[in-house]
Motif scaffolding. Sequence first.
Motif, short mmCIF file in Angstrom:
data_model
loop_
_atom_site.label_atom_id
_atom_site.label_comp_id
_atom_site.label_asym_id
_atom_site.label_seq_id
_atom_site.Cartn_x
_atom_site.Cartn_y
_atom_site.Cartn_z
N HIS A 154 -13.24 8.66 7.73
CA HIS A 154 -12.36 7.53 7.00
C HIS A 154 -12.67 6.22 7.72
O HIS A 154 -12.55 5.20 6.80
CB HIS A 154 -10.92 7.93 7.52
N HIS A 155 -12.97 6.08 8.83
CA HIS A 155 -13.51 4.52 9.31
C HIS A 155 -14.81 4.07 8.59
O HIS A 155 -14.67 3.18 8.22
CB HIS A 155 -13.75 4.63 10.67
N SER A 156 -15.54 4.83 8.19
CA SER A 156 -16.86 4.51 7.31
C SER A 156 -16.25 4.25 6.02
O SER A 156 -17.04 3.38 5.32
CB SER A 156 -17.92 5.63 7.48
N LEU A 157 -15.41 5.29 5.43
CA LEU A 157 -14.92 5.00 4.12
C LEU A 157 -14.41 3.53 4.10
O LEU A 157 -14.59 2.58 3.08
CB LEU A 157 -13.76 5.84 3.82
N ASP A 158 -13.47 2.93 5.02
CA ASP A 158 -13.05 1.90 5.19
C ASP A 158 -13.98 0.69 5.40
O ASP A 158 -13.90 -0.39 4.39
CB ASP A 158 -12.17 1.74 6.65
N TRP A 200 -7.57 10.74 3.81
CA TRP A 200 -7.88 9.43 4.11
C TRP A 200 -6.63 8.51 4.06
O TRP A 200 -6.59 7.48 4.51
CB TRP A 200 -8.91 8.90 2.83
N MET A 201 -5.72 9.02 3.03
CA MET A 201 -4.22 7.84 2.94
C MET A 201 -3.71 8.00 4.41
O MET A 201 -3.35 6.81 4.62
CB MET A 201 -3.46 8.57 1.89
N TYR A 241 -3.11 0.60 1.64
CA TYR A 241 -3.65 -0.47 1.29
C TYR A 241 -5.16 -0.09 0.99
O TYR A 241 -5.73 -0.83 -0.03
CB TYR A 241 -3.96 -1.38 2.57
N MET A 242 -5.56 1.05 0.90
CA MET A 242 -7.03 1.55 0.45
C MET A 242 -6.83 1.67 -1.19
O MET A 242 -8.00 1.32 -1.58
CB MET A 242 -7.29 2.75 1.02
N THR A 243 -5.51 1.98 -1.57
CA THR A 243 -5.60 1.81 -3.12
C THR A 243 -5.44 0.59 -3.69
O THR A 243 -5.88 0.16 -4.99
CB THR A 243 -4.09 2.52 -3.62
N ASP A 244 -5.28 -0.62 -2.97
CA ASP A 244 -5.46 -2.01 -3.28
C ASP A 244 -6.82 -2.46 -3.33
O ASP A 244 -7.25 -3.19 -4.31
CB ASP A 244 -4.70 -2.73 -2.53
#
Length: 158
Positions: A69-73, A91-92, A98-101
Amino acid sequence: MKKKICLLLVLILTICMVTGCSGGKDQSGDGSFSAESASVEKKTVELTDQNGRKVTVEYPVERIACMQHHSLDILTQLGAQDKIVCTEDKWMSDLGSYMTDVFPGIEELPTTGTLSDPNVEAIAALNPDVVILAAQCNESAIAQFEKLGIPAIVVSLR
């Protein structure tokens, strides 16, 4: 150690962006597209992941299975959303809504396992160029990716 991983992710993204911006035009500069200019020469880079494993990655990288998840961010903040083909299940809750934004469409991506137990078969079916795994990923999954010839990079950002 965090700086090394950030640099690794920036390197992968830079490779994606440079090759993505250069593909499709011929050398004449007229902007026309030809079959010859469509073929991109693959190159390789050898990396050492945080488990001390040597991993060879072909680039340009177009498809990233991001199971950390940190890499995804980080990849999202760097604008690589179009390269990500799947994520880890939580991930959520790991990153927040905020990831959906910042990553429209993330909710439609396949979730292919957890940080410690990725679904190797489901990930392999997505034909990733590289898989980014969490440090807590089980060793058997890493070995399966190696056996399948899929580069798997272990990342820890704790």
